[in-house]
Motif scaffolding. Structure first.
Motif, PDB file in Angstrom:
ATOM      1  N   LEU A 343     -10.046 -22.670 -24.705  1.00 19.82           N
ATOM      2  CA  LEU A 343     -10.419 -21.315 -25.150  1.00 19.82           C
ATOM      3  C   LEU A 343     -11.901 -21.271 -25.547  1.00 19.82           C
ATOM      4  CD1 LEU A 343      -9.521 -18.420 -25.735  1.00 19.82           C
ATOM      5  CD2 LEU A 343      -8.743 -19.143 -27.980  1.00 19.82           C
ATOM      6  N   GLU A 344     -12.344 -22.302 -26.258  1.00 19.59           N
ATOM      7  CA  GLU A 344     -13.746 -22.300 -26.710  1.00 19.59           C
ATOM      8  C   GLU A 344     -14.728 -22.472 -25.556  1.00 19.59           C
ATOM      9  OE1 GLU A 344     -12.743 -24.126 -31.113  1.00 19.59           O
ATOM     10  OE2 GLU A 344     -13.739 -25.428 -29.639  1.00 19.59           O
ATOM     11  N   GLU A 345     -14.387 -23.407 -24.656  1.00 18.25           N
ATOM     12  CA  GLU A 345     -15.350 -23.725 -23.581  1.00 18.25           C
ATOM     13  C   GLU A 345     -15.273 -22.776 -22.399  1.00 18.25           C
ATOM     14  OE1 GLU A 345     -15.223 -27.678 -22.019  1.00 18.25           O
ATOM     15  OE2 GLU A 345     -15.627 -28.557 -23.992  1.00 18.25           O
ATOM     16  N   LYS A 346     -14.043 -22.447 -22.004  1.00 16.49           N
ATOM     17  CA  LYS A 346     -13.878 -21.665 -20.757  1.00 16.49           C
ATOM     18  C   LYS A 346     -13.339 -20.255 -21.002  1.00 16.49           C
ATOM     19  CE  LYS A 346     -15.021 -25.028 -17.936  1.00 16.49           C
ATOM     20  NZ  LYS A 346     -16.297 -24.953 -17.198  1.00 16.49           N
ATOM     21  N   HIS A 347     -13.047 -19.946 -22.252  1.00 10.42           N
ATOM     22  CA  HIS A 347     -12.527 -18.614 -22.586  1.00 10.42           C
ATOM     23  C   HIS A 347     -11.235 -18.293 -21.818  1.00 10.42           C
ATOM     24  CE1 HIS A 347     -17.000 -17.722 -23.564  1.00 10.42           C
ATOM     25  NE2 HIS A 347     -16.411 -18.422 -24.504  1.00 10.42           N
ATOM     26  N   VAL A 348     -10.363 -19.307 -21.795  1.00  9.86           N
ATOM     27  CA  VAL A 348      -9.044 -19.134 -21.189  1.00  9.86           C
ATOM     28  C   VAL A 348      -7.998 -19.408 -22.269  1.00  9.86           C
ATOM     29  CG1 VAL A 348      -7.401 -20.032 -19.472  1.00  9.86           C
ATOM     30  CG2 VAL A 348      -9.821 -19.792 -18.876  1.00  9.86           C
ATOM     31  N   ALA A 349      -7.110 -18.437 -22.494  1.00  2.58           N
ATOM     32  CA  ALA A 349      -6.108 -18.588 -23.562  1.00  2.58           C
ATOM     33  C   ALA A 349      -4.735 -18.901 -22.982  1.00  2.58           C
ATOM     34  CB  ALA A 349      -6.036 -17.316 -24.399  1.00  2.58           C
ATOM     35  N   VAL A 350      -4.199 -20.084 -23.339  1.00  2.00           N
ATOM     36  CA  VAL A 350      -2.820 -20.457 -22.993  1.00  2.00           C
ATOM     37  C   VAL A 350      -2.172 -21.010 -24.266  1.00  2.00           C
ATOM     38  CG1 VAL A 350      -3.396 -20.976 -20.571  1.00  2.00           C
ATOM     39  CG2 VAL A 350      -3.390 -22.832 -22.248  1.00  2.00           C
ATOM     40  N   ILE A 351      -0.857 -21.179 -24.253  1.00  4.02           N
ATOM     41  CA  ILE A 351      -0.169 -21.618 -25.482  1.00  4.02           C
ATOM     42  C   ILE A 351       0.195 -23.112 -25.390  1.00  4.02           C
ATOM     43  CG2 ILE A 351       1.791 -21.184 -27.032  1.00  4.02           C
ATOM     44  CD1 ILE A 351       0.150 -18.678 -26.832  1.00  4.02           C
ATOM     45  N   PRO A 352      -0.131 -23.895 -26.432  1.00  2.79           N
ATOM     46  CA  PRO A 352       0.220 -25.318 -26.413  1.00  2.79           C
ATOM     47  C   PRO A 352       1.730 -25.545 -26.449  1.00  2.79           C
ATOM     48  CG  PRO A 352      -0.725 -24.700 -28.545  1.00  2.79           C
ATOM     49  CD  PRO A 352      -0.834 -23.494 -27.661  1.00  2.79           C
ATOM     50  N   GLY A 353       2.183 -26.518 -25.692  1.00  2.00           N
ATOM     51  CA  GLY A 353       3.606 -26.824 -25.620  1.00  2.00           C
ATOM     52  C   GLY A 353       4.222 -27.149 -26.970  1.00  2.00           C
ATOM     53  N   ILE A 354       3.427 -27.674 -27.895  1.00  2.00           N
ATOM     54  CA  ILE A 354       3.972 -28.065 -29.199  1.00  2.00           C
ATOM     55  C   ILE A 354       4.569 -26.845 -29.927  1.00  2.00           C
ATOM     56  CG2 ILE A 354       1.795 -27.867 -30.525  1.00  2.00           C
ATOM     57  CD1 ILE A 354       4.395 -30.687 -30.855  1.00  2.00           C
ATOM     58  N   ALA A 355       4.052 -25.649 -29.622  1.00  4.08           N
ATOM     59  CA  ALA A 355       4.620 -24.431 -30.224  1.00  4.08           C
ATOM     60  C   ALA A 355       6.078 -24.255 -29.810  1.00  4.08           C
ATOM     61  CB  ALA A 355       3.819 -23.201 -29.796  1.00  4.08           C
ATOM     62  N   PHE A 356       6.444 -24.857 -28.685  1.00  3.73           N
ATOM     63  CA  PHE A 356       7.815 -24.734 -28.166  1.00  3.73           C
ATOM     64  C   PHE A 356       8.589 -26.049 -28.351  1.00  3.73           C
ATOM     65  CE2 PHE A 356       4.720 -22.374 -25.577  1.00  3.73           C
ATOM     66  CZ  PHE A 356       5.080 -21.081 -25.931  1.00  3.73           C
ATOM     67  N   GLY A 357       7.999 -26.927 -29.159  1.00  5.56           N
ATOM     68  CA  GLY A 357       8.672 -28.186 -29.480  1.00  5.56           C
ATOM     69  C   GLY A 357       8.491 -29.271 -28.446  1.00  5.56           C
ATOM     70  N   LYS A 358       7.490 -29.145 -27.551  1.00  2.84           N
ATOM     71  CA  LYS A 358       7.325 -30.180 -26.539  1.00  2.84           C
ATOM     72  C   LYS A 358       5.842 -30.461 -26.275  1.00  2.84           C
ATOM     73  CE  LYS A 358       8.885 -31.657 -22.019  1.00  2.84           C
ATOM     74  NZ  LYS A 358       8.811 -33.072 -22.375  1.00  2.84           N
ATOM     75  N   GLU A 359       5.410 -31.676 -26.583  1.00  2.00           N
ATOM     76  CA  GLU A 359       4.034 -32.086 -26.309  1.00  2.00           C
ATOM     77  C   GLU A 359       3.816 -32.285 -24.809  1.00  2.00           C
ATOM     78  OE1 GLU A 359       1.213 -32.082 -26.981  1.00  2.00           O
ATOM     79  OE2 GLU A 359       1.080 -32.005 -29.143  1.00  2.00           O
ATOM     80  N   GLY A 360       2.540 -32.380 -24.410  1.00  2.27           N
ATOM     81  CA  GLY A 360       2.217 -32.705 -23.010  1.00  2.27           C
ATOM     82  C   GLY A 360       2.416 -31.544 -22.060  1.00  2.27           C
ATOM     83  N   THR A 361       2.532 -30.335 -22.612  1.00  2.00           N
ATOM     84  CA  THR A 361       2.756 -29.158 -21.764  1.00  2.00           C
ATOM     85  C   THR A 361       1.948 -27.969 -22.292  1.00  2.00           C
ATOM     86  OG1 THR A 361       4.650 -28.538 -23.126  1.00  2.00           O
ATOM     87  CG2 THR A 361       5.141 -29.782 -21.127  1.00  2.00           C
ATOM     88  N   ILE A 362       1.795 -26.966 -21.414  1.00  2.00           N
ATOM     89  CA  ILE A 362       1.224 -25.677 -21.846  1.00  2.00           C
ATOM     90  C   ILE A 362       2.061 -24.558 -21.228  1.00  2.00           C
ATOM     91  CG2 ILE A 362      -1.177 -26.374 -22.257  1.00  2.00           C
ATOM     92  CD1 ILE A 362      -1.825 -25.388 -19.366  1.00  2.00           C
ATOM     93  N   ARG A 363       2.045 -23.386 -21.878  1.00  2.00           N
ATOM     94  CA  ARG A 363       2.698 -22.214 -21.297  1.00  2.00           C
ATOM     95  C   ARG A 363       1.639 -21.206 -20.873  1.00  2.00           C
ATOM     96  NH1 ARG A 363       5.857 -17.531 -24.547  1.00  2.00           N
ATOM     97  NH2 ARG A 363       3.709 -16.781 -24.648  1.00  2.00           N
ATOM     98  N   ILE A 364       1.750 -20.782 -19.602  1.00  2.00           N
ATOM     99  CA  ILE A 364       0.802 -19.800 -19.069  1.00  2.00           C
ATOM    100  C   ILE A 364       1.591 -18.530 -18.750  1.00  2.00           C
ATOM    101  CG2 ILE A 364      -0.897 -19.371 -17.252  1.00  2.00           C
ATOM    102  CD1 ILE A 364      -1.007 -22.415 -16.771  1.00  2.00           C
ATOM    103  N   SER A 365       1.277 -17.437 -19.459  1.00  2.00           N
ATOM    104  CA  SER A 365       1.982 -16.178 -19.172  1.00  2.00           C
ATOM    105  C   SER A 365       1.267 -15.492 -18.013  1.00  2.00           C
ATOM    106  CB  SER A 365       1.962 -15.280 -20.408  1.00  2.00           C
ATOM    107  OG  SER A 365       2.300 -13.961 -20.015  1.00  2.00           O
ATOM    108  N   TYR A 366       2.018 -15.187 -16.965  1.00  2.00           N
ATOM    109  CA  TYR A 366       1.365 -14.497 -15.832  1.00  2.00           C
ATOM    110  C   TYR A 366       1.708 -13.012 -15.796  1.00  2.00           C
ATOM    111  CZ  TYR A 366       5.757 -15.913 -13.465  1.00  2.00           C
ATOM    112  OH  TYR A 366       7.063 -16.135 -13.129  1.00  2.00           O
ATOM    113  N   ALA A 367       1.945 -12.451 -16.995  1.00  2.00           N
ATOM    114  CA  ALA A 367       2.141 -11.002 -17.092  1.00  2.00           C
ATOM    115  C   ALA A 367       0.780 -10.317 -17.130  1.00  2.00           C
ATOM    116  CB  ALA A 367       2.967 -10.676 -18.327  1.00  2.00           C
ATOM    117  N   THR A 368      -0.086 -10.745 -16.246  1.00  2.00           N
ATOM    118  CA  THR A 368      -1.427 -10.166 -16.179  1.00  2.00           C
ATOM    119  C   THR A 368      -1.848 -10.044 -14.715  1.00  2.00           C
ATOM    120  OG1 THR A 368      -3.624 -10.313 -17.137  1.00  2.00           O
ATOM    121  CG2 THR A 368      -2.669 -12.386 -16.413  1.00  2.00           C
ATOM    122  N   ASP A 369      -2.929  -9.299 -14.458  1.00  2.00           N
ATOM    123  CA  ASP A 369      -3.267  -8.967 -13.065  1.00  2.00           C
ATOM    124  C   ASP A 369      -3.744 -10.182 -12.253  1.00  2.00           C
ATOM    125  OD1 ASP A 369      -6.531  -8.733 -13.049  1.00  2.00           O
ATOM    126  OD2 ASP A 369      -5.624  -8.318 -14.986  1.00  2.00           O
TER     127      ASP A 369
END
Ligand code: GLU
Length: 388
Positions: A343-369
């Protein structure tokens, strides 16, 4: 003031926090590609907005029954009978301040201190926290990409103890996009009946399915499991109504009645004229739902193919919802560091997997254009390749 223990053990919602940060950066003029919140980028369909405007003009601006407008409860019961084959009447249904609030109300109404609630990981951020707020104990069952992030009947049976009250099922799943097949749902239903626990089925993504995926509501499997089922759903995802805050819970009448008492002493009714928009959503043509689903389907194919071409990242094709759940294991970074730096370097926001109880992953919502998806994935590729 010293805070209550209850709130001190609860983590803030990371999905909301990162989405708010991305929105704040955008308002400062930063060109952010946000894949954070699970929020359709579409406007609420016109006929739904018109119905709410009409309700305002007709003076539907006063207190209503705490459990919801009778016409909306009836429309929801009708939808559950015809769409999902669940034999509910209006008094089996309570209208809540979004799907999230329906689950919170359920936990506060059904869980006693020490009761165990079984939650598969990766889970949606708020499930364990709500259980903790109700002084219950979240019991996590770990699923893996190899089994499609699905809980097996054996895993469920092994997690059940004398203290188990409830199993939380979420299909299509947030964050993985996993959809259980009808056969798998039947196998889980058999364990519910055999052990006498309850299941809450969070069906908020039921309309967002791809390919051959089918949604079977667990309560429709048999009358025995129906008696042990609670359904949580809402209008946010299928009708692009996230900010309206209209959801619902359906289940046994005594539970719904007790939740009405809770709402009567806490929130009172959901915004009255918003409920009239929800009635229009259910009683009008469902073409808008299909139109949005087709757009999500196109984005899903694009994002999945594009992400899997990035060295070091991989994700399986989701069968439902609008999330891509990707592995970042090869980078060896904690998921929060990955997301913060991205987010800081590339201005891309995704959610860390740890928020969902699992390390080593990210969640990318594609409810966007698609243009944002294309630009965001280019930036993600640059970010990842510089670190391999
Ligand atoms: N359910 C959505 C998500 O997971 C909205 C944010 C939230 O309520 O957590 O992104």
């Amino acid at each position: 003031m010293e805070l209550a223990n209850r709130i001190q053990q609860v983590s803030p919602s990371m999905t909301l926090a990162i989405s708010a940060k991305a929105k704040a950066m955008k308002s400062e003029g930063i060109d952010v590609c946000s894949f954070s919140a699970g929020e359709p980028d579409f406007d609420t369909p016109t006929h739904i907005k018109e119905a709410a405007k009409r309700a305002l003009d007709e003076g539907k601006t006063r207190y209503g029954p705490a459990a919801g407008e009778p016409a909306l409860r009836e429309a929801i019961a009708h939808k559950l009978r015809t769409d999902n084959h669940l034999n509910y009447q209006a008094d089996n249904v309570i209208v809540t301040n979004g799907g999230k609030h329906s689950l919170y109300g359920l936990m506060m109404t059904a869980i006693n201190p020490g009761d165990e609630v079984i939650i598969p990981t990766p889970y949606w951020v708020s499930y364990p926290e709500m259980v903790k707020l109700a002084e219950g104990k979240p019991i996590l069952i770990h699923t893996t990409p190899e089994n499609g992030y699905k809980v097996t009947p054996e895993q469920l049976r092994a997690a059940i103890t004398q203290k188990t009250k409830l199993f939380v099922l979420n299909s299509p799943s947030n964050p993985t996009g996993t959809v259980y097949t009808p056969q798998e749902i039947r196998a889980l239903a058999a364990v519910i009946v055999e052990t006498g626990i309850y299941v809450v089925s969070d069906e908020i993504y039921e309309k967002i399915l791809y390919g051959d995926a089918q949604h079977l509501s667990i309560g429709a499997v048999s009358p025995e499991v129906f008696d042990r089922t609670i359904i949580s759903n809402g209008f946010a995802k299928a009708y692009a109504m996230t900010g309206w805050r209209v959801g619902y819970l359906a289940g046994p009448k005594p539970l719904i009645k007790a939740m009405g008492v809770l709402q009567g002493q806490s929130t009172s009714n959901v915004c009255t004229f918003a409920q009239y928009g929800a009635i229009a959503a259910l009683t009008s043509s469902q073409d808008c739902v299909e139109k949005m689903r087709l757009a999500f389907a196109e984005r899903r194919t694009f994002i999945c193919d594009r992400l899997n071409r990035i060295p070091g990242l991989s994700a399986s094709r989701p069968d439902g919802a609008f999330y891509l759940y990707a592995s970042i294991e090869s980078l060896g970074l904690p998921s929060t560091d990955f997301c913060k730096t991205l987010l800081e370097e590339k201005h891309v926001a995704v959610i860390p997997g740890i928020a969902f109880g699992k390390e080593g992953t990210i969640r990318i919502s594609y409810a966007t254009d698609l243009a944002t998806i294309e630009e965001g994935l280019n930036r993600l590729e640059a970010f990842v390749t510089a670190r391999l």
